[in-house]
Scaffold this motif. Structure first.
Motif, PDB file in Angstrom:
ATOM      1  N   SER A  64     -27.755 -16.218  38.268  1.00 36.51           N
ATOM      2  CA  SER A  64     -28.540 -15.551  39.120  1.00 36.51           C
ATOM      3  C   SER A  64     -29.783 -16.315  39.687  1.00 36.51           C
ATOM      4  CB  SER A  64     -29.004 -14.285  38.548  1.00 36.51           C
ATOM      5  OG  SER A  64     -30.105 -14.490  37.615  1.00 36.51           O
ATOM      6  N   VAL A  65     -29.800 -17.484  38.947  1.00 30.53           N
ATOM      7  CA  VAL A  65     -30.889 -18.436  39.678  1.00 30.53           C
ATOM      8  C   VAL A  65     -30.296 -19.808  40.292  1.00 30.53           C
ATOM      9  CG1 VAL A  65     -32.703 -20.138  38.561  1.00 30.53           C
ATOM     10  CG2 VAL A  65     -32.303 -18.097  37.638  1.00 30.53           C
ATOM     11  N   ASP A  66     -31.135 -19.894  41.437  1.00 30.37           N
ATOM     12  CA  ASP A  66     -30.713 -20.825  42.393  1.00 30.37           C
ATOM     13  C   ASP A  66     -31.109 -22.165  42.128  1.00 30.37           C
ATOM     14  OD1 ASP A  66     -28.609 -19.245  43.701  1.00 30.37           O
ATOM     15  OD2 ASP A  66     -30.201 -18.607  45.112  1.00 30.37           O
ATOM     16  N   TYR A  67     -32.611 -21.964  42.052  1.00 28.54           N
ATOM     17  CA  TYR A  67     -33.309 -23.247  41.758  1.00 28.54           C
ATOM     18  C   TYR A  67     -34.694 -23.164  41.010  1.00 28.54           C
ATOM     19  CZ  TYR A  67     -36.599 -21.980  45.448  1.00 28.54           C
ATOM     20  OH  TYR A  67     -37.510 -21.525  46.114  1.00 28.54           O
ATOM     21  N   VAL A  68     -35.159 -23.904  40.244  1.00 21.65           N
ATOM     22  CA  VAL A  68     -36.530 -23.941  39.560  1.00 21.65           C
ATOM     23  C   VAL A  68     -37.471 -24.976  40.193  1.00 21.65           C
ATOM     24  CG1 VAL A  68     -37.578 -24.162  37.337  1.00 21.65           C
ATOM     25  CG2 VAL A  68     -35.334 -23.304  37.559  1.00 21.65           C
ATOM     26  N   ASP A  69     -38.517 -24.311  40.561  1.00 19.15           N
ATOM     27  CA  ASP A  69     -39.640 -25.338  40.978  1.00 19.15           C
ATOM     28  C   ASP A  69     -40.710 -25.065  40.060  1.00 19.15           C
ATOM     29  OD1 ASP A  69     -41.136 -26.876  42.565  1.00 19.15           O
ATOM     30  OD2 ASP A  69     -41.606 -25.385  44.020  1.00 19.15           O
ATOM     31  N   TRP A  70     -41.616 -26.071  39.850  1.00 15.75           N
ATOM     32  CA  TRP A  70     -42.656 -26.045  38.784  1.00 15.75           C
ATOM     33  C   TRP A  70     -44.070 -26.044  39.247  1.00 15.75           C
ATOM     34  CZ3 TRP A  70     -38.100 -28.796  37.538  1.00 15.75           C
ATOM     35  CH2 TRP A  70     -37.943 -30.231  38.047  1.00 15.75           C
ATOM     36  N   LEU A  71     -44.969 -25.581  38.417  1.00 13.63           N
ATOM     37  CA  LEU A  71     -46.500 -25.703  38.759  1.00 13.63           C
ATOM     38  C   LEU A  71     -47.061 -25.903  37.305  1.00 13.63           C
ATOM     39  CD1 LEU A  71     -48.684 -24.960  40.850  1.00 13.63           C
ATOM     40  CD2 LEU A  71     -48.819 -22.652  39.770  1.00 13.63           C
ATOM     41  N   TYR A  72     -47.583 -27.298  37.513  1.00 16.93           N
ATOM     42  CA  TYR A  72     -48.124 -27.583  36.090  1.00 16.93           C
ATOM     43  C   TYR A  72     -49.564 -27.435  35.883  1.00 16.93           C
ATOM     44  CZ  TYR A  72     -48.815 -31.108  32.201  1.00 16.93           C
ATOM     45  OH  TYR A  72     -48.782 -31.459  31.041  1.00 16.93           O
ATOM     46  N   ARG A  73     -50.073 -26.794  34.925  1.00 21.94           N
ATOM     47  CA  ARG A  73     -51.426 -26.345  34.623  1.00 21.94           C
ATOM     48  C   ARG A  73     -51.907 -26.947  33.517  1.00 21.94           C
ATOM     49  NH1 ARG A  73     -53.687 -22.276  37.889  1.00 21.94           N
ATOM     50  NH2 ARG A  73     -55.174 -21.901  36.094  1.00 21.94           N
ATOM     51  N   VAL A  74     -53.079 -27.652  33.272  1.00 20.25           N
ATOM     52  CA  VAL A  74     -53.638 -28.214  32.127  1.00 20.25           C
ATOM     53  C   VAL A  74     -55.288 -27.648  32.255  1.00 20.25           C
ATOM     54  CG1 VAL A  74     -54.357 -30.169  30.869  1.00 20.25           C
ATOM     55  CG2 VAL A  74     -52.244 -30.199  32.177  1.00 20.25           C
ATOM     56  N   ASP A  75     -55.595 -27.084  30.926  1.00 22.51           N
ATOM     57  CA  ASP A  75     -56.986 -26.591  30.925  1.00 22.51           C
ATOM     58  C   ASP A  75     -57.664 -25.829  32.115  1.00 22.51           C
ATOM     59  OD1 ASP A  75     -57.305 -28.033  28.517  1.00 22.51           O
ATOM     60  OD2 ASP A  75     -58.023 -29.735  29.558  1.00 22.51           O
ATOM     61  N   ASN A  76     -56.527 -24.866  32.701  1.00 16.52           N
ATOM     62  CA  ASN A  76     -56.795 -23.863  33.805  1.00 16.52           C
ATOM     63  C   ASN A  76     -57.077 -24.517  35.137  1.00 16.52           C
ATOM     64  OD1 ASN A  76     -56.384 -21.410  32.415  1.00 16.52           O
ATOM     65  ND2 ASN A  76     -58.664 -21.333  31.810  1.00 16.52           N
ATOM     66  N   LYS A  77     -56.337 -25.878  35.300  1.00 16.12           N
ATOM     67  CA  LYS A  77     -56.493 -26.751  36.449  1.00 16.12           C
ATOM     68  C   LYS A  77     -55.159 -26.737  36.945  1.00 16.12           C
ATOM     69  CE  LYS A  77     -58.593 -30.470  36.123  1.00 16.12           C
ATOM     70  NZ  LYS A  77     -59.403 -31.712  36.144  1.00 16.12           N
ATOM     71  N   THR A  78     -54.646 -26.622  38.091  1.00 14.01           N
ATOM     72  CA  THR A  78     -53.366 -26.885  38.511  1.00 14.01           C
ATOM     73  C   THR A  78     -53.365 -28.124  38.952  1.00 14.01           C
ATOM     74  OG1 THR A  78     -53.081 -24.549  39.266  1.00 14.01           O
ATOM     75  CG2 THR A  78     -51.493 -26.255  40.111  1.00 14.01           C
ATOM     76  N   LEU A  79     -52.467 -29.165  38.314  1.00 18.39           N
ATOM     77  CA  LEU A  79     -52.329 -30.650  38.938  1.00 18.39           C
ATOM     78  C   LEU A  79     -51.569 -30.625  40.076  1.00 18.39           C
ATOM     79  CD1 LEU A  79     -51.571 -32.054  35.273  1.00 18.39           C
ATOM     80  CD2 LEU A  79     -53.912 -31.903  36.433  1.00 18.39           C
ATOM     81  N   ARG A  80     -51.749 -31.923  40.666  1.00 23.90           N
ATOM     82  CA  ARG A  80     -51.011 -31.958  41.937  1.00 23.90           C
ATOM     83  C   ARG A  80     -49.728 -32.375  41.748  1.00 23.90           C
ATOM     84  NH1 ARG A  80     -55.014 -36.324  44.549  1.00 23.90           N
ATOM     85  NH2 ARG A  80     -55.453 -36.592  42.606  1.00 23.90           N
ATOM     86  N   ASP A  81     -48.864 -32.097  42.832  1.00 20.12           N
ATOM     87  CA  ASP A  81     -47.356 -32.558  42.691  1.00 20.12           C
ATOM     88  C   ASP A  81     -47.045 -33.887  41.974  1.00 20.12           C
ATOM     89  OD1 ASP A  81     -48.010 -34.351  44.756  1.00 20.12           O
ATOM     90  OD2 ASP A  81     -46.770 -33.613  46.033  1.00 20.12           O
TER      91      ASP A  81
END
Length: 135
Positions: A64-81
């Motif tokens: 049922s899953v077509d793709y997975v994209d990510w969002l990387y967070r460290v110390d409550n900060k979202t890091l850039r791509d």
């Protein structure tokens, strides 16, 4: 008596129906090399060094899953791509970073190993010397 058999049949069917998560991500032990460099991005930072500790994950998705994209967070900060703060690689091709995992029928329920390398993690030279002495 027939009611008991009916209950047993319904109960058996419910137990046999296994519910699967659409996506399973598990961190695994990595054999990748930890890198330690002086801060090359910002020459004004003289009291810190950049440390990169790679992490490996096993990603399994059902059909049922077509793709997975990510969002990387460290110390409550979202890091850039992936081009600035971190990069993600497929275990099979470690030269080119990937920005998402694409799944098709042939990859359903088969684990894919990805390697995440943070590129901008600073540690003070004083803290690093204390860690280096313990190694």
């Amino acid at each position: 008596m027939k009611i008991k058999h009916l209950y047993f049949l319904v109960f058996s069917i419910l137990i046999s129906c296994e519910s699967k998560n659409p996506l399973e991500i598990k961190q695994i032990v990595s054999n990748e090399v930890v890198t330690i460099l002086p801060s090359l991005k910002d020459q004004s930072i003289k009291d810190s060094i950049v440390i990169s500790i790679p992490m490996e994950f096993e990603v399994t998705a059902n059909s049922s899953v077509d793709y997975v994209d990510w969002l990387y967070r460290v110390d409550n900060k979202t890091l850039r791509d992936g081009s600035f703060d971190y990069q993600v690689y497929n275990d099979k091709n470690r030269k080119e970073p990937i920005y998402q995992l694409d799944f098709d029928e042939s990859l359903a329920n088969k684990p894919i190993t990805i390697i995440l390398k943070e590129r901008n993690h600073l540690i003070s030279k004083k803290k690093w010397s204390g860690i280096a002495e313990k190694i």
